[in-house]
Write an enzyme that holds these catalytic residues in place. Sequence first.
Site, short mmCIF file in Angstrom:
data_model
loop_
_atom_site.label_atom_id
_atom_site.label_comp_id
_atom_site.label_asym_id
_atom_site.label_seq_id
_atom_site.Cartn_x
_atom_site.Cartn_y
_atom_site.Cartn_z
N TYR A 45 -15.59 -0.37 -9.69
CA TYR A 45 -17.03 0.25 -9.95
C TYR A 45 -18.07 -0.76 -10.71
O TYR A 45 -19.18 -0.69 -10.66
CB TYR A 45 -16.89 1.57 -10.83
CG TYR A 45 -16.12 2.53 -9.78
CD1 TYR A 45 -16.79 3.03 -8.66
CD2 TYR A 45 -14.76 3.02 -10.15
CE1 TYR A 45 -16.01 4.11 -7.80
CE2 TYR A 45 -14.28 3.86 -9.38
CZ TYR A 45 -14.80 4.44 -8.23
OH TYR A 45 -14.11 5.19 -7.41
N LYS A 49 -3.52 12.89 -7.41
CA LYS A 49 -2.73 11.85 -6.48
C LYS A 49 -1.64 11.12 -7.05
O LYS A 49 -0.48 10.81 -6.18
CB LYS A 49 -3.83 10.65 -6.09
CG LYS A 49 -3.68 9.79 -4.88
CD LYS A 49 -4.62 8.85 -4.75
CE LYS A 49 -4.52 8.00 -3.54
NZ LYS A 49 -5.62 6.99 -3.14
N ARG A 78 -17.52 11.14 -6.16
CA ARG A 78 -16.60 10.73 -7.07
C ARG A 78 -16.88 9.34 -7.49
O ARG A 78 -16.90 8.85 -8.63
CB ARG A 78 -15.09 11.01 -6.75
CG ARG A 78 -14.00 10.16 -7.64
CD ARG A 78 -12.59 10.58 -6.93
NE ARG A 78 -11.60 9.66 -7.69
CZ ARG A 78 -10.95 9.87 -8.51
NH1 ARG A 78 -11.14 11.16 -9.43
NH2 ARG A 78 -9.95 9.07 -9.08
N ARG A 81 -11.55 14.59 -7.01
CA ARG A 81 -11.37 14.41 -5.45
C ARG A 81 -11.55 15.84 -4.88
O ARG A 81 -11.32 16.77 -5.60
CB ARG A 81 -10.11 13.87 -5.35
CG ARG A 81 -9.69 12.30 -6.01
CD ARG A 81 -8.33 12.09 -5.50
NE ARG A 81 -7.94 10.79 -5.87
CZ ARG A 81 -7.31 10.46 -7.29
NH1 ARG A 81 -7.26 11.40 -8.00
NH2 ARG A 81 -7.18 9.18 -7.81
N HIS A 138 -7.02 7.29 -12.86
CA HIS A 138 -6.08 5.79 -12.59
C HIS A 138 -5.18 5.43 -13.54
O HIS A 138 -5.46 5.35 -14.75
CB HIS A 138 -7.41 4.84 -12.36
CG HIS A 138 -8.53 5.17 -11.32
ND1 HIS A 138 -9.84 4.61 -11.12
CD2 HIS A 138 -8.59 5.97 -10.19
CE1 HIS A 138 -10.43 4.79 -10.29
NE2 HIS A 138 -9.73 5.97 -9.54
N HIS A 148 -16.38 12.40 -1.00
CA HIS A 148 -15.64 11.50 -1.96
C HIS A 148 -16.56 10.56 -2.50
O HIS A 148 -16.61 10.15 -3.57
CB HIS A 148 -14.67 10.67 -1.21
CG HIS A 148 -13.32 10.03 -2.07
ND1 HIS A 148 -12.60 10.77 -2.95
CD2 HIS A 148 -13.32 8.81 -2.39
CE1 HIS A 148 -11.92 9.85 -3.57
NE2 HIS A 148 -12.27 8.65 -3.34
#
Length: 320
Positions: free
Chosen positions: A301, A160, A269, A135, A292, A266
């Site tokens: 994805y 995050k 990514r 990120r 994640h 972004h």
Amino acid sequence: MHPPKLLDQVRAAIRLKHYSSRTEAAYVQWIKRFVLFHNKRHPNGLGAAEVEVFLTHLAVADHISASTQNQALAALLFLYREVLHRELGAIDAVRARTDRRLPSVLTRDEVQQVIAHLTGTHALLARLLYGSGLRLLECLRLRVKDVDIERRALLVRDTKGNEDRVTVLPNALVEPITDHLRAVRCLHVADLARGYGAVYLPDALDRKYPNAARDWVWQYVFPSDRLSVDPRSGVVRRHHADESGLQKAVRAAARAAGIPKRVSPHIFRHSFATHLLENGYDIRTVQELLGHKNVKTTMIYTHVLQRRRGGLAVRSPLDG
């Protein structure tokens, strides 16, 4: 002596928890909006019902996104738990609609076209975002000690989810990042000579290790081009580069390359994850590199891949 004002109490509680300045600004803004929405009544006289009305208004009248509504709820839960020391209980507000759109992704050729229209540090940042799946803020917050040239790895902190992770440092960036760090070190030495050279340290490490803030290993890999005053401490420091610089440069590069997509930093990514899956890497590996917590987040994805391949990559019976 008068007791501190409510928002000052909120700021103090947030800093005690070592939350970021961005979280502080967001929480203070939502709590202020909540108080104004209820005609400046003190939150001590309000409760779950008033929180539900406020959150419902945000979803129905202001048409905010689900993630923004969740941020507002988090701010109010923090207010009641950490400042007012009350539990709100279950909140039954109208929920904002969840955005189900697939992320935009660049082809490999489009990635190279955008990067070709960037120069200097902006080009290096874009290559690192795409090559490591970072990120933007994760990239800008990298410290010198987080770059492991020998292992071709980056240690990503301040994520995050607030959990460290390791991702890949591309071989193609070893020489550019080494040259870049050499220039950054010269800047740091010049700052030290002028009586500066200290950098912000997280989790009160500056009190535990008083000299660490001036150590080379703690410096930002991508420092700002100017010194600035820390709004919390008032200390003059060189912070990391501002994200707006790359955001503007990437948008301009995409326009110059003639790419008919909405392009932001972004997107690199998203492209990193999609291209890894195209190359045959398994979903768990991609999940780990992206950081994640839930593989369902990474699964989006696979849907992007299906869209790029056309339909569900299934041969229609009409085609024989």
